[in-house]
Design an enzyme around this catalytic site. Structure first.
Site, PDB file in Angstrom:
ATOM      1  N   HIS A   1     -10.123   1.208   1.689  1.00 14.87           N
ATOM      2  CA  HIS A   1      -9.818   2.418   1.736  1.00 14.87           C
ATOM      3  C   HIS A   1     -10.668   3.472   2.137  1.00 14.87           C
ATOM      4  CE1 HIS A   1      -5.296   2.607   1.692  1.00 14.87           C
ATOM      5  NE2 HIS A   1      -5.314   1.937   0.440  1.00 14.87           N
TER       6      HIS A   1
ATOM      7  N   HIS B   1      -8.882  -3.850  -2.378  1.00 16.83           N
ATOM      8  CA  HIS B   1      -8.171  -3.192  -1.657  1.00 16.83           C
ATOM      9  C   HIS B   1      -8.364  -1.528  -1.496  1.00 16.83           C
ATOM     10  CE1 HIS B   1      -3.757  -2.068  -0.672  1.00 16.83           C
ATOM     11  NE2 HIS B   1      -4.199  -0.952  -1.054  1.00 16.83           N
ATOM     12  N   GLU B   2      -9.044  -1.145  -2.812  1.00 11.04           N
ATOM     13  CA  GLU B   2      -9.468   0.194  -2.882  1.00 11.04           C
ATOM     14  C   GLU B   2     -10.611   0.473  -2.243  1.00 11.04           C
ATOM     15  OE1 GLU B   2      -5.837   0.366  -4.648  1.00 11.04           O
ATOM     16  OE2 GLU B   2      -6.732   1.714  -3.577  1.00 11.04           O
TER      17      GLU B   2
ATOM     18  N   CYS C   1       0.848  -1.238  -0.066  1.00 14.25           N
ATOM     19  CA  CYS C   1       0.095   0.156  -0.190  1.00 14.25           C
ATOM     20  C   CYS C   1       1.026   1.313   0.302  1.00 14.25           C
ATOM     21  CB  CYS C   1      -0.943   0.056   1.362  1.00 14.25           C
ATOM     22  SG  CYS C   1      -2.014   1.397   1.257  1.00 14.25           S
TER      23      CYS C   1
END
Ligand SMILES: O=C(NO)N[C@@H](Cc1ccccc1)C(=O)O
Ligand SMILES: [Zn+2]
Length: 157
Positions: free
Chosen positions: A146, A142-143, A100
């Site tokens: 966030h 993953h995004e 990251c």
């Protein structure tokens, strides 16, 4: 399109739930998209989320392409995804290496769904529904994390 400062682990903005984008045609949103694409390219990233450049919007870029860290990453046009969501997913989870841009120096083995059906609005305001799998599905998850204040280190095994 100046690349932006990337928030690092410990910065509270990375732990907030980002706000939905109300007006996709807002010049602020469109310039945030341009800046995110430029920042991902400069940092040689395969994805980046708005909270990482301190804009707490539900917006990220998926920009998979082969690089020295992910040599077998598929090539795709950098794609802005606004107000994204997972509509359905298969049962199977696969562990894969992740890093990251906000957590330099760490890599972790993270379990992700292999196959997901997603929806998002693109920068022209069109609604998209797509099936993603493999590494691109991994980047999307993953995004999306966030946008909900979750980092890969929270999931690494
Ligand atoms: O920090 C980010 N995006 O938030 N960038 C990561 C994205 C990523 C995601 C999944 C697997 C590998 C890498 C990068 O190294 O480009
Ligand atoms: Zn990240």
């Amino acid at each position: 399109d100046a690349p932006l400062e990337i928030a690092q682990l410990g910065n509270d903005i990375l732990r907030r739930k980002a706000q939905s984008v109300e007006r996709i045609d807002d010049p602020k949103i469109q310039s945030a998209i341009d800046n995110l694409i430029a920042t991902a390219r400069l940092k040689n990233g395969v994805g980046i989320a708005a909270p990482q450049v301190s804009r707490s919007y539900r917006l990220f870029i998926v920009a998979s392409r082969p690089n020295e860290r992910y040599p077998d990453a598929p090539e795709m046009e950098p794609t802005a995804m606004l107000n994204p969501g997972i509509l359905s997913h298969g049962e199977e989870r696969v562990k894969g290496w992740e890093g990251c841009l906000s957590v330099p120096g760490f890599r972790g083995l993270v379990p992700r769904y292999e196959r997901i059906e997603v929806e998002y609005w693109d920068r022209q305001g069109r609604h998209n529904v797509r099936e993603l799998s493999g590494f691109i599905a991994r980047i999307f998850q993953h995004e999306l994390d966030h946008l909900n204040g979750i980092l890969f280190i929270d999931r690494a095994e």
